[in-house]
Enzyme design. Structure first.
Site, PDB file in Angstrom:
ATOM      1  N   LYS A 293       0.872  -1.258  -0.077  1.00  0.00           N
ATOM      2  CA  LYS A 293       0.021  -0.181  -0.070  1.00  0.00           C
ATOM      3  C   LYS A 293       1.094   1.151  -0.027  1.00  0.00           C
ATOM      4  O   LYS A 293       1.693   1.612   1.079  1.00  0.00           O
ATOM      5  CB  LYS A 293      -1.208  -0.043   1.296  1.00  0.00           C
ATOM      6  CG  LYS A 293      -1.641   1.333   1.506  1.00  0.00           C
ATOM      7  CD  LYS A 293      -2.667   1.144   2.630  1.00  0.00           C
ATOM      8  CE  LYS A 293      -3.402   2.287   2.941  1.00  0.00           C
ATOM      9  NZ  LYS A 293      -4.343   2.117   4.158  1.00  0.00           N
ATOM     10  N   GLU A 297      -3.385   7.121   2.094  1.00  0.00           N
ATOM     11  CA  GLU A 297      -3.708   7.366   3.554  1.00  0.00           C
ATOM     12  C   GLU A 297      -2.484   7.571   4.463  1.00  0.00           C
ATOM     13  O   GLU A 297      -2.306   6.927   5.420  1.00  0.00           O
ATOM     14  CB  GLU A 297      -4.619   6.102   4.027  1.00  0.00           C
ATOM     15  CG  GLU A 297      -5.920   6.133   3.271  1.00  0.00           C
ATOM     16  CD  GLU A 297      -6.870   5.405   3.912  1.00  0.00           C
ATOM     17  OE1 GLU A 297      -6.336   4.117   4.270  1.00  0.00           O
ATOM     18  OE2 GLU A 297      -8.045   5.545   3.697  1.00  0.00           O
ATOM     19  N   ARG A 330      -1.614  -2.225  -4.551  1.00  0.00           N
ATOM     20  CA  ARG A 330      -3.083  -1.708  -4.189  1.00  0.00           C
ATOM     21  C   ARG A 330      -3.410  -0.421  -4.961  1.00  0.00           C
ATOM     22  O   ARG A 330      -2.539   0.508  -4.979  1.00  0.00           O
ATOM     23  CB  ARG A 330      -3.347  -1.658  -2.797  1.00  0.00           C
ATOM     24  CG  ARG A 330      -3.407  -2.707  -1.859  1.00  0.00           C
ATOM     25  CD  ARG A 330      -3.721  -2.642  -0.442  1.00  0.00           C
ATOM     26  NE  ARG A 330      -4.740  -2.848  -0.123  1.00  0.00           N
ATOM     27  CZ  ARG A 330      -5.566  -2.045   0.603  1.00  0.00           C
ATOM     28  NH1 ARG A 330      -4.764  -0.833   1.177  1.00  0.00           N
ATOM     29  NH2 ARG A 330      -6.598  -2.049   1.148  1.00  0.00           N
ATOM     30  N   ARG A 346     -13.264  11.811  -4.942  1.00  0.00           N
ATOM     31  CA  ARG A 346     -12.409  10.467  -4.609  1.00  0.00           C
ATOM     32  C   ARG A 346     -12.538   9.459  -5.686  1.00  0.00           C
ATOM     33  O   ARG A 346     -11.655   8.793  -5.710  1.00  0.00           O
ATOM     34  CB  ARG A 346     -12.557  10.274  -3.232  1.00  0.00           C
ATOM     35  CG  ARG A 346     -11.902   9.068  -2.789  1.00  0.00           C
ATOM     36  CD  ARG A 346     -11.865   8.874  -1.141  1.00  0.00           C
ATOM     37  NE  ARG A 346     -11.897   7.470  -0.838  1.00  0.00           N
ATOM     38  CZ  ARG A 346     -12.007   7.029   0.445  1.00  0.00           C
ATOM     39  NH1 ARG A 346     -12.181   8.040   1.336  1.00  0.00           N
ATOM     40  NH2 ARG A 346     -11.596   5.722   0.640  1.00  0.00           N
ATOM     41  N   LYS A 370     -10.049  -2.478  -5.003  1.00  0.00           N
ATOM     42  CA  LYS A 370     -11.419  -2.829  -4.030  1.00  0.00           C
ATOM     43  C   LYS A 370     -12.630  -2.845  -5.123  1.00  0.00           C
ATOM     44  O   LYS A 370     -12.468  -2.326  -5.972  1.00  0.00           O
ATOM     45  CB  LYS A 370     -11.434  -1.579  -3.014  1.00  0.00           C
ATOM     46  CG  LYS A 370     -10.405  -1.855  -2.053  1.00  0.00           C
ATOM     47  CD  LYS A 370     -10.756  -0.625  -0.875  1.00  0.00           C
ATOM     48  CE  LYS A 370      -9.650  -0.786   0.082  1.00  0.00           C
ATOM     49  NZ  LYS A 370      -9.816   0.208   1.243  1.00  0.00           N
ATOM     50  N   ASP A 375     -14.944   2.733  -0.841  1.00  0.00           N
ATOM     51  CA  ASP A 375     -14.293   1.753   0.147  1.00  0.00           C
ATOM     52  C   ASP A 375     -15.169   0.956   0.885  1.00  0.00           C
ATOM     53  O   ASP A 375     -15.715   1.062   1.920  1.00  0.00           O
ATOM     54  CB  ASP A 375     -13.892   2.732   1.265  1.00  0.00           C
ATOM     55  CG  ASP A 375     -12.810   2.180   2.254  1.00  0.00           C
ATOM     56  OD1 ASP A 375     -12.253   0.953   2.016  1.00  0.00           O
ATOM     57  OD2 ASP A 375     -12.367   2.635   3.408  1.00  0.00           O
ATOM     58  N   GLU A 403     -16.089  -4.415   8.088  1.00  0.00           N
ATOM     59  CA  GLU A 403     -15.896  -3.130   8.660  1.00  0.00           C
ATOM     60  C   GLU A 403     -16.981  -2.008   8.539  1.00  0.00           C
ATOM     61  O   GLU A 403     -17.261  -1.386   9.655  1.00  0.00           O
ATOM     62  CB  GLU A 403     -14.505  -2.481   7.584  1.00  0.00           C
ATOM     63  CG  GLU A 403     -14.178  -1.186   8.026  1.00  0.00           C
ATOM     64  CD  GLU A 403     -12.896  -0.634   7.021  1.00  0.00           C
ATOM     65  OE1 GLU A 403     -12.395  -1.161   6.519  1.00  0.00           O
ATOM     66  OE2 GLU A 403     -12.803   0.624   7.404  1.00  0.00           O
TER      67      GLU A 403
HETATM   68  C1  GCU Z   1     -10.227   1.639   4.811  1.00  0.00           C
HETATM   69  C2  GCU Z   1     -10.097   1.216   6.083  1.00  0.00           C
HETATM   70  C3  GCU Z   1      -8.659   1.300   6.749  1.00  0.00           C
HETATM   71  C4  GCU Z   1      -7.734   0.557   5.785  1.00  0.00           C
HETATM   72  C5  GCU Z   1      -7.930   1.061   4.398  1.00  0.00           C
HETATM   73  C6  GCU Z   1      -7.161   0.347   3.297  1.00  0.00           C
HETATM   74  O1  GCU Z   1      -9.807   3.125   4.824  1.00  0.00           O
HETATM   75  O2  GCU Z   1     -10.894   1.882   6.962  1.00  0.00           O
HETATM   76  O3  GCU Z   1      -8.318   0.619   8.025  1.00  0.00           O
HETATM   77  O4  GCU Z   1      -6.367   0.717   6.266  1.00  0.00           O
HETATM   78  O5  GCU Z   1      -9.269   0.947   4.161  1.00  0.00           O
HETATM   79  O6  GCU Z   1      -8.088  -0.407   2.852  1.00  0.00           O
HETATM   80  O7  GCU Z   1      -6.070   0.620   3.089  1.00  0.00           O
END
Ligand code: GCU
Length: 837
Positions: A293, A297, A330, A346, A370, A375, A403
């Site tokens: 990843k 984020e 990813r 987004r 995904k 998400d 989640e």
């Molecule tokens: C979502 C999730 C995170 C996770 C992220 C990801 O945002 O809430 O906890 O890290 O997805 O898939 O990388």
């Protein structure tokens, strides 16, 4: 003696019914099931204990003993044609038996199963395939299926992986079943029994690799003692044909060495990853690969150095290549955005970032996408990236862990959601292009492809924290093998294996499971607006306003008059134009956009009329009431199974169903009140804001309690609740009952916060009619992410049926706080039989 002991231990496990054996319980087949005579022995053509063929022999022995009570011996050879279950690879078989006629059509991991009287042959293309075949045969026996069969079966794709978001400290991101079975305190746990048991479950559903650590990775995973620990995990996985893979932290070189860079084109960085990879393969020669990843984020990545994501991915791919490893990269890359920009979106990010790089990725890179562009929401359109990468291998990322979907505290059977995505026809080049054929590599003729399921099992004996949630893990594996398989058939296999053969049990759990996703969508977020949960905090309970006015881009753009994201090309963000033309025009035009995605693609007034003829707002109201009612019906459905269930699982599931029913009301009321308040449009059926059977806690006579304004307001009935004045003194709230005398269900809505276990007592006159402790999150009875506030996550309900009330009785709640939890109460409802409110 040994056999007896084994039998005893084994029966003990079945009788325990704590979920640990999941669908591999090998429970005795009920009397009355037709049985044919069994082969007399098991012949396993490899007796090395790390071989899946050896495991297959052991598993067959154990399974047949449990299911049929027969203890078959295992040997490593037998004359051809004898009464035996013969397990081995096609190669091993042909070497021993020189059977020139046997050439089953198998691809990697495939197997051939033949049952002819007392001669059963289970032949794999490789050793892993043999074990898959053994589990298939055992599944038949456990379901009382003794038919004569002969067929080959092959996987839809080579990548059938799970991802576990386990952290090195033992916590699990978005895990709802306790701590990690792999890690603790920065290291790999000494006892890997659960890891081996997990591999066994995964092998039985033909999952072939596990990424064991979180995508939000930690460089410490790469320390030599942890590589050794990962090697130990790989060692316990190996007999089950499950390979280990790991997530990498992109900036590791700058953390582990004295390098000050992690630039993917820097020769020292390249050397670091090559050496590290060699070191890992030295210990784990069959490592599956890496998952990365990057630039997502807050995670570091190649963009920091003005390198492309492909350059970042290829860095690892090249290091893995000599070892045959795969790099899963990813596609979850997006930036913070400003909502005041109407065109910001987004959902567009993945295509914007990755499409220009199509063709730049090495052959052993797989872009992991995904299912939807945001998400894991309750409803999303297919990620358009699947249509935009013709020269790149892709895999779909699904979540088994729920989640955004109730965190295993709400029952949701997910395969219908997954199939909506994987069966979608993207119409690339105006011709049939099913997502399932794109992601498996077939459509664009790519060498790799498949799926990654984010599972996040934990130490809880049920693995996922809930018995019923395990149907999703089971189905994930079955679908990863064959995306054309039918979710209902898979479900019913799982029910028989997990709960036995009673037809009412099968019918009821089927009905509940199939109703579960639509119900959750009904009471969480409708018409493609997404799961209206708290996106800034726990992702569990309702908090619709958390979607907007922040940079995360999960916006609803709800205001007084209107709601939805305009993603059209003509007037909005242009997202719909990322699909191939036929799909783009379908979504561009509001009249052809399906209702269930309306607000994903269009910004409309609450009064906009849907194809159903209802207005958007009335649909919200009706759907929420219908969904909560369905969740309530699950309680009675489950109760009807009491005579056919072991107490352990019956009680455990019942407790959860009751929680879900109560929390569905919290959802229903929060969402309907929020939009009612925002739009000012009344519910045509007069339900929203009208609760004739409720007594608000704040309207009671209070002593030691005070009124508290709950935030967000819609997560309390009438926006307020009561809390004790201090954390050490008991409070009482009393009311004189004005309802007619009769028998009622007494429901109390209260808040179960993390950090305390308040105790409560309800009296009618001086008779105690109800007593409970608010301990469901602190004691781990439910594994959802807890909250330390009074809000939609902590809001919950407890119900005491059949309470006798006389008009004029005084009802008193006594609440004793504990820790930080001030015995919070929202309201009491006295419900005549059959009323849900
Ligand atoms: C979502 C999730 C995170 C996770 C992220 C990801 O945002 O809430 O906890 O890290 O997805 O898939 O990388």
């Amino acid at each position: 003696m040994l056999k007896l002991l084994f039998l005893f231990v084994f029966i003990g496990l079945v009788a325990g019914e704590d979920g640990l054996q999941a669908w591999l319980r090998y429970a005795p087949l009920p009397r009355g099931h037709h049985r044919s005579s069994l082969p007399s022995r098991i012949v396993a053509l490899n007796d090395s204990s790390s071989s899946p063929v050896y495991t297959a022999g052991q598993e067959l022995q154990k399974g047949i003993l449990g299911i049929l009570g027969e203890d078959l011996e295992i040997c490593d050879s037998a004359p051809a044609g004898n009464s035996a279950i013969l397990v081995g690879t096609v190669g091993q078989y042909n070497k021993v038996y020189q059977d020139a006629t046997l050439h089953p059509d198998l691809s990697e991991d495939g197997f051939w199963l033949s049952t002819q009287g007392t001669t059963v042959r289970i032949l794999g293309q490789n050793e892993r395939g043999v074990l898959y075949g053994a589990f298939e045969y055992l599944s038949m026996l456990a379901q009382g299926n003794f038919s004569t069969v002969e067929y080959p079966t092959n996987p839809s794709a080579p990548i059938r992986w799970t991802n576990e978001w386990d952290n090195m400290d033992g916590s699990i991101e978005r895990g709802f079943a306790g701590n990690s079975i792999f890690f603790d305190d920065g290291a790999i746990v000494a006892n890997l029994t659960r890891a081996a048991e997990y591999a066994r479950l995964l092998a039985s559903i033909r999952v072939n690799a596990v990424i064991v650590n979180n995508v939000n990775a930690n460089y410490t995973t790469l320390q030599p003692d942890n590589i050794e620990g990962l090697g130990r995990i790989a060692d316990v996985f190996r007999p089950y044909g499950v390979q280990l893979g790991m997530s990498l932290y992109f900036a590791s070189p700058a953390n582990i060495t004295n390098l000050t860079t992690y630039d993917p084109l820097d020769s020292r960085v390249i050397a670091f990853w090559n050496d590290k990879t060699d070191e890992i393969y030295q210990r784990i020669p069959d490592m599956a690969g890496y998952l990365v990843k990057a630039n997502s984020e807050g995670q570091p990545g190649p963009i920091q150095y003005n390198r492309t994501l492909a350059q970042g991915a290829n860095l690892f791919a090249k290091a893995l290549k000599p070892h045959g490893g795969i790099l899963m990269f990813r596609a979850f890359v997006y930036d913070q955005l400003n909502e005041s920009d109407w065109k910001a979106d987004r959902a567009k990010a993945a295509v914007d970032y990755f499409q220009p790089l199509d063709g730049d990725f090495d052959d052993n890179v797989v872009v992991q996408i995904k299912y939807g562009p945001i998400d894991f929401q309750v409803r999303e359109p297919v990620s358009p990236l699947f249509a935009n990468l013709r020269n790149t291998s892709t895999a779909i990322e699904l979540q088994v862990t729920q989640e955004y979907l109730g965190q295993q505290c709400h029952v949701i059977y997910l395969p219908p959601l997954w199939k909506t995505i994987t069966n979608f026809d993207l119409r690339v080049d105006n011709s049939t292009s099913l997502v399932r054929n794109i992601m498996t590599g077939q459509h664009f003729d790519r060498p790799l492809g498949g799926s990654a399921g984010v599972v996040n099992v934990g130490q809880n004996t049920t693995w996922l924290g809930s018995h019923l949630a395990m149907s999703n893990l089971y189905a994930y594996g079955r679908l990863a093998w064959d995306w054309t398989a039918d979710p209902t058939e898979i479900l019913q296999d799982w029910i028989r294996l997990t709960f036995g053969h009673n037809q009412q049990v099968i019918d009821t759990i089927t009905e509940m499971s199939l109703a579960s996703w639509p119900a959750y969508e009904n009471y969480s977020g409708n018409l493609g607006i997404q799961t209206l949960t708290d996106i800034l905090y726990t992702h569990f309970g309702p908090n619709p306003q958390s979607q907007d006015n922040n940079g995360w881009g999960q916006w609803t753009r709800a205001d007084k008059a209107s709601i939805g994201m305009d993603r059209t090309v003509s007037n909005g963000t242009g997202y719909s134009g990322q699909y191939p033309p036929e799909i783009a025009s379908l979504y561009e035009d509001i009249s052809t956009t399906p209702d269930d995605l309306l607000l994903w693609f269009h910004h409309v007034n609450y009064t906009h009329t849907l194809t159903s003829g209802k207005s958007v707002i009335q649909h919200f109201y009706d759907a929420h009431y219908a969904g909560a009612l369905t969740a309530h019906s699950f309680v009675g459905m489950w109760e009807s199974l009491k005579p056919y269930m072991d107490t352990e699982r019956y009680d455990d599931v019942l407790f959860r169903q009751k929680f879900q029913a109560g929390h569905a009301l919290v959802w229903r009321d929060a969402i309907t009140n929020f939009y009612h308040n925002l739009s000012g449009i009344p519910d045509e059926a007069g339900r929203v804001g009208h609760h004739p059977w409720r007594i608000e806690a704040e309207s009671m006579r209070l002593s030691g309690y005070e009124i508290y304004a709950v935030a967000p307001f819609e997560t309390a009935s009438n926006a307020t609740a009561i809390v004790t004045r201090s954390n050490s003194t008991t409070g009482t709230a009393s009311t004189t009952i004005a309802f007619d005398s009769g028998v009622y269900d007494l429901a109390i809505n209260y808040y179960d916060m993390y950090g305390g276990n308040s105790t409560y007592e309800v009296c009618i006159g001086d008779q105690v009619v109800a007593k409970w402790t608010g301990d469901i999150v602190d004691t781990g009875k439910l594994g959802h992410t807890p909250s330390i506030y009074l809000d939609g996550h902590s809001a919950t309900r407890v119900t005491f049926p059949d309470v006798k009330i006389q008009k004029g009785d005084v009802l008193t709640i006594k609440g004793t706080p504990d820790g930080i939890e001030p015995a919070p109460v929202d309201y009491v409802a006295l419900l005549p039989r059959g009323v849900v409110d």
